[in-house]
Design an enzyme around this catalytic site. Structure first.
Site, PDB file in Angstrom:
ATOM      1  N   HIS A  33     -49.195  25.705  -3.678  1.00 33.38           N
ATOM      2  CA  HIS A  33     -49.697  24.431  -5.203  1.00 33.38           C
ATOM      3  C   HIS A  33     -51.029  24.834  -5.201  1.00 33.38           C
ATOM      4  O   HIS A  33     -51.230  25.077  -6.582  1.00 33.38           O
ATOM      5  CB  HIS A  33     -50.370  22.892  -4.209  1.00 33.38           C
ATOM      6  CG  HIS A  33     -48.755  21.981  -3.802  1.00 33.38           C
ATOM      7  ND1 HIS A  33     -49.165  20.809  -4.743  1.00 33.38           N
ATOM      8  CD2 HIS A  33     -48.238  21.726  -3.074  1.00 33.38           C
ATOM      9  CE1 HIS A  33     -47.863  20.265  -4.026  1.00 33.38           C
ATOM     10  NE2 HIS A  33     -47.179  20.783  -3.070  1.00 33.38           N
ATOM     11  N   ASP A 125     -54.184  18.367  -9.351  1.00 33.69           N
ATOM     12  CA  ASP A 125     -52.885  18.250  -8.537  1.00 33.69           C
ATOM     13  C   ASP A 125     -52.081  16.827  -8.504  1.00 33.69           C
ATOM     14  O   ASP A 125     -53.172  15.684  -8.506  1.00 33.69           O
ATOM     15  CB  ASP A 125     -52.464  18.787  -7.068  1.00 33.69           C
ATOM     16  CG  ASP A 125     -51.038  19.618  -6.590  1.00 33.69           C
ATOM     17  OD1 ASP A 125     -50.765  18.223  -6.468  1.00 33.69           O
ATOM     18  OD2 ASP A 125     -51.610  20.199  -6.256  1.00 33.69           O
ATOM     19  N   HIS A 376     -35.529  28.276   1.026  1.00 33.33           N
ATOM     20  CA  HIS A 376     -36.051  26.792   1.281  1.00 33.33           C
ATOM     21  C   HIS A 376     -35.972  26.164   0.351  1.00 33.33           C
ATOM     22  O   HIS A 376     -35.435  25.061   0.038  1.00 33.33           O
ATOM     23  CB  HIS A 376     -36.951  26.696   1.869  1.00 33.33           C
ATOM     24  CG  HIS A 376     -38.327  26.780   1.264  1.00 33.33           C
ATOM     25  ND1 HIS A 376     -38.674  27.978   0.783  1.00 33.33           N
ATOM     26  CD2 HIS A 376     -39.023  26.464   0.886  1.00 33.33           C
ATOM     27  CE1 HIS A 376     -39.707  28.762  -0.025  1.00 33.33           C
ATOM     28  NE2 HIS A 376     -40.018  26.823   0.536  1.00 33.33           N
ATOM     29  N   GLU A 384     -39.336  31.968  -9.736  1.00 32.64           N
ATOM     30  CA  GLU A 384     -40.020  33.240  -9.686  1.00 32.64           C
ATOM     31  C   GLU A 384     -39.410  33.641  -9.357  1.00 32.64           C
ATOM     32  O   GLU A 384     -38.813  34.747 -10.559  1.00 32.64           O
ATOM     33  CB  GLU A 384     -41.000  33.393  -7.698  1.00 32.64           C
ATOM     34  CG  GLU A 384     -42.620  33.108  -8.206  1.00 32.64           C
ATOM     35  CD  GLU A 384     -43.179  32.759  -6.939  1.00 32.64           C
ATOM     36  OE1 GLU A 384     -42.262  32.987  -6.331  1.00 32.64           O
ATOM     37  OE2 GLU A 384     -44.391  32.437  -7.410  1.00 32.64           O
ATOM     38  N   ALA A 400     -40.353  18.770   1.684  1.00 30.11           N
ATOM     39  CA  ALA A 400     -40.651  17.810   0.574  1.00 30.11           C
ATOM     40  C   ALA A 400     -38.725  17.486   0.108  1.00 30.11           C
ATOM     41  O   ALA A 400     -38.061  17.284   0.099  1.00 30.11           O
ATOM     42  CB  ALA A 400     -41.098  19.384  -0.221  1.00 30.11           C
ATOM     43  N   GLU A 401     -39.337  17.919  -1.803  1.00 30.43           N
ATOM     44  CA  GLU A 401     -38.448  18.067  -2.800  1.00 30.43           C
ATOM     45  C   GLU A 401     -36.935  19.021  -2.749  1.00 30.43           C
ATOM     46  O   GLU A 401     -35.963  18.743  -3.858  1.00 30.43           O
ATOM     47  CB  GLU A 401     -38.972  17.589  -4.213  1.00 30.43           C
ATOM     48  CG  GLU A 401     -38.563  18.641  -5.118  1.00 30.43           C
ATOM     49  CD  GLU A 401     -40.090  19.951  -4.187  1.00 30.43           C
ATOM     50  OE1 GLU A 401     -40.707  19.340  -2.666  1.00 30.43           O
ATOM     51  OE2 GLU A 401     -40.231  20.459  -5.225  1.00 30.43           O
TER      52      GLU A 401
END
Ligand code: UDP
Length: 509
Positions: A33, A125, A376, A384, A400-401
């Site tokens: 983040h 955020d 992952h 990137e 997470a997602e």
């Protein structure tokens, strides 16, 4: 003539307004983040003259290696957690750290207010749910920033709808951890999803679980923001943007990382975002490898592997015979590395394997020696890779997602393959070997790579002069400038002016 003069006057007034902008930036205190928000801050400071106050926990502040920019002020605040609190080890830890920042940030704003230096807007955020409360308290517009792609953002924003449809909480087989087979087909921008494709927070066992509640709180607060910025690219997610159900104007402004020419040099020499020391010795090692020959293996800043999995992965990398650069974070496994890796692994792979604890990922991804990326599926890593290298990806989602991102990579963009887990949840040696070969050596790999390069070009165009993301950043700045100029209550009016993102050709969804 008069009309033209008026337009010029307005343009100048708008520019002056923009020049005076000062943003307080509130990232969630985790690497994935902080990095995109630091990159965005640098872009806003360098290209748009926006002054930035970047707020992190003292714990993170002490680890930051950023070289100073005259317009960026880094502030470390106490999060009021015990010294030995793990903070960044798990999502739950980071949640406690971010919640601990509310009162100190309030005090900081109070201090700035007493000095008549209140920022003109907040960039927070989406995870920083209390930011909206402070925005209202100090009458500053809040821009929400999503570190995910729009696809994940859209799915997460549909939590209440998924509950209403009876899809959430996910049904499990006789109270076990196995989900009942069901296809989730309510997202027109996605292929049918399996339960395990849903973001982990939404896989909570009950609606009252803190993770599900946290997602709902995020979107409830976010609905009061003036705009949302997403670190993605309009042209890559056009269909999703068209189907977004929430009403806050949403702008793709990514990739936030700075690309090309002088800017990239800046990134190489100046802007360090890593919270861990980067092992640069892997770069001369990469220099010695053949073009497109190396598989880069990294699972980001949070994911851990249990010992049995590490052993299978190492054995699979060994069996694949491909050169590899593998990031194994300290603390991401139990015990010492030499005890965990299979006996003889280091000797067998000495000439073609390199293990680091953390690397300068942007430089690694842009290295000509790279041929594949076992990831992952953290969104930063994906973006990137597309922009810097465009190598095919082996998707190994953890948290997470990331499982949803893997579906996008494999089924929509077709730029990677996903590993298959066995019943016990482990990816076995043979499977590792299979996917590595498929991505690095087999015929289909070229197709994956060509597509990844094509997507990368689209993403890069978005941040070139006149590109959709730069235009969107300008729109966001215009929104906050106008909000500032005409008073905070004008938010509703502004919303109606910017109801959609600018959308151009090249639809990949
Ligand atoms: N990263 C890095 N060096 C490494 C591994 C990762 O600099 O050895 C950076 C990477 O460039 C990315 C971030 O860490 O910006 C990880 O973010 P991502 O969203 O991919 O995953 P997360 O860590 O949030 O799970």
């Amino acid at each position: 003539m008069q009309e033209r003069a008026k337009q010029q006057e307005e343009a100048m007034a708008s520019q002056q307004n923009q020049r005076a902008l000062h943003a307080i930036v509130l990232p969630h205190p985790l690497q994935g983040h902080i990095t995109p928000l630091l990159h965005l801050s640098q872009k806003l400071a360098s290209s748009y003259n926006v002054a930035i106050t970047f707020v992190v926990t003292q714990h993170i502040f002490s680890k930051m290696q950023i070289t100073s920019h005259p317009l960026i002020k880094l502030v470390g605040l106490a999060d009021n957690l015990p010294q030995d609190h793990p903070r960044q080890s798990t999502f739950a830890d980071s949640y406690e750290a971010v919640m601990g920042l509310e009162i100190p940030t309030d005090s900081l704003l109070q201090e700035l207010s007493s000095q008549n230096q209140l920022p003109s807007f907040i960039i927070a955020d989406t995870f920083v749910t209390w930011a909206q409360k402070l925005a209202l308290k100090y009458s500053i517009p809040r821009v929400a920033f999503a570190t995910t792609n729009v696809t994940a953002f859209a799915v997460m924003s549909s939590t209440s709808k998924l509950i209403d449809l009876g899809i959430l909480p996910l049904k499990t087989v006789n109270g076990s951890s196995k989900y009942v087979d069901q296809l989730i087909t309510c997202f027109p921008f996605l292929p049918p999803l399996q339960p395990h494709d849903i973001p982990v927070s939404l896989r909570s066992p009950s609606v009252s679980h803190y993770r599900m509640q946290f997602v709902m709180a995020q979107f409830a607060e976010l609905s009061k923001a003036v705009t949302v910025m997403v670190n993605s690219v309009t042209e890559l997610e056009k269909t999703v943007l068209e189907n977004l159900e929430h009403k806050v104007p949403t702008f793709c402004i990514g990739p936030t990382l700075r690309l090309g020419g002088e800017n990239f040099l800046l990134q190489k020499t100046g802007m360090r975002t890593s919270l861990l020391p980067e092992q640069e010795d892997c770069l001369p090692w990469l220099d010695k490898q053949g073009s497109g020959s190396v598989l880069y293996v990294s699972f980001g800043s949070i994911a851990n592997l249990e010992k049995a999995q590490l052993v299978e992965l190492a054995s699979g990398l060994g069996a694949s015979n491909q050169p590899f650069l593998w990031v194994i974070r300290p603390g991401s496994f139990e015990g010492s590395l030499s005890d965990v890796l299979p006996v003889g692994f280091s000797e067998r792979t000495r000439n073609r394997g390199y293990i680091v604890s953390w690397c300068p990922q942007l430089l690694v991804l842009s290295h000509r020696a790279l041929g594949g990326f076992m990831t992952h599926c953290g969104w930063n890593s994906i973006l990137e890779n597309l922009c810097l290298g465009g190598v095919p990806m082996i998707c190994w989602p953890h948290e997470a997602e990331q499982a949803l991102n893997a579906r996008v990579i494999v089924d929509i963009w077709k730029v990677g393959l996903k590993v298959k887990k066995e019943e016990d949840g482990i990816v076995k040696l043979e499977e590792v070997e299979r996917v590595v070969r498929a991505v690095m050596c087999e015929e289909g790999a070229k197709e994956l790579k060509d597509k990844a390069i094509e997507l990368g070009k689209v993403a890069k165009r978005a941040v070139e002069e006149g590109g959709s993301s730069l235009k969107n950043i300008e729109k966001v700045l215009e929104v906050v400038s106008n909000t500032k100029a005409s008073g905070f209550s004008s938010r509703a009016v502004l919303r109606t002016r910017y109801t959609t993102c600018s959308q151009e050709s090249n639809d990949f969804c």
